[in-house]
Write an enzyme that holds these catalytic residues in place. Structure first.
Site, mmCIF file in Angstrom:
data_model
loop_
_atom_site.group_PDB
_atom_site.id
_atom_site.type_symbol
_atom_site.label_atom_id
_atom_site.label_comp_id
_atom_site.label_asym_id
_atom_site.label_seq_id
_atom_site.Cartn_x
_atom_site.Cartn_y
_atom_site.Cartn_z
ATOM 1 C CB VAL A 224 -0.932 0.045 1.294
ATOM 2 C CG1 VAL A 224 -1.962 1.340 1.163
ATOM 3 C CG2 VAL A 224 -1.840 -1.133 1.115
ATOM 4 C CE LYS A 225 3.328 4.287 -4.815
ATOM 5 N NZ LYS A 225 3.755 4.904 -6.592
ATOM 6 C CB ILE A 226 0.814 6.086 2.527
ATOM 7 C CG1 ILE A 226 0.043 4.822 2.986
ATOM 8 C CG2 ILE A 226 0.141 7.162 3.212
ATOM 9 C CD1 ILE A 226 -1.530 4.805 2.842
#
Length: 132
Positions: A86-88
């Site tokens: 997951v890229k935040i």
């Protein structure tokens, strides 16, 4: 050294995978849009399709920009496939979401910090206290 392709184009991903050197894929909503992919269900299906091609990490970026929604969206993205990371976004709420998702055992990464000023803007600065 690891090789990642930065795209949402399935043909390009397959071609890179066939070379035998592809370690993963980084992608994001703007790359999805370039491929004509829109709508949450379609985007999620596309992330799953990428994750089926690639054995390594597939970064899937949240669209939300507030803590609660980033965490919720991150959980949904992580459930799509075991190799989803997951890229935040690197914003204050993003840093909080990274911490929470990591505590939940979800693999995470964050968007780039483009300048020292951007990194420094994340550090809360309080007023100095004066002795009485």
């Amino acid at each position: 050294m690891k090789f990642f392709i930065d795209t949402a184009n399935l043909d390009d991903i397959r071609e890179a995978h066939e070379l035998g050197i592809l370690d993963g894929v980084t992608t994001n909503p703007s790359l999805m849009a370039k491929e004509g992919i829109s709508g949450q269900d379609n985007i999620y299906k596309h992330y799953q399709a990428i994750a089926e091609i690639v054995e390594g990490d597939v970064s899937a970026e949240v669209i939300a920009t507030d803590y609660e929604n980033m965490v919720e969206e991150g959980r949904r993205l992580a459930d799509l496939a075991p190799n989803i990371v997951v890229k935040i976004p690197m914003i204050v709420d993003g840093v909080k979401a990274l911490s929470t998702l990591t505590e939940l055992g979800i693999n995470t990464t964050c968007t780039l910090v483009f300048s020292p000023a951007q990194a420094l803007s994340l550090i809360p600065i309080s007023e100095p206290t004066r002795p009485n």
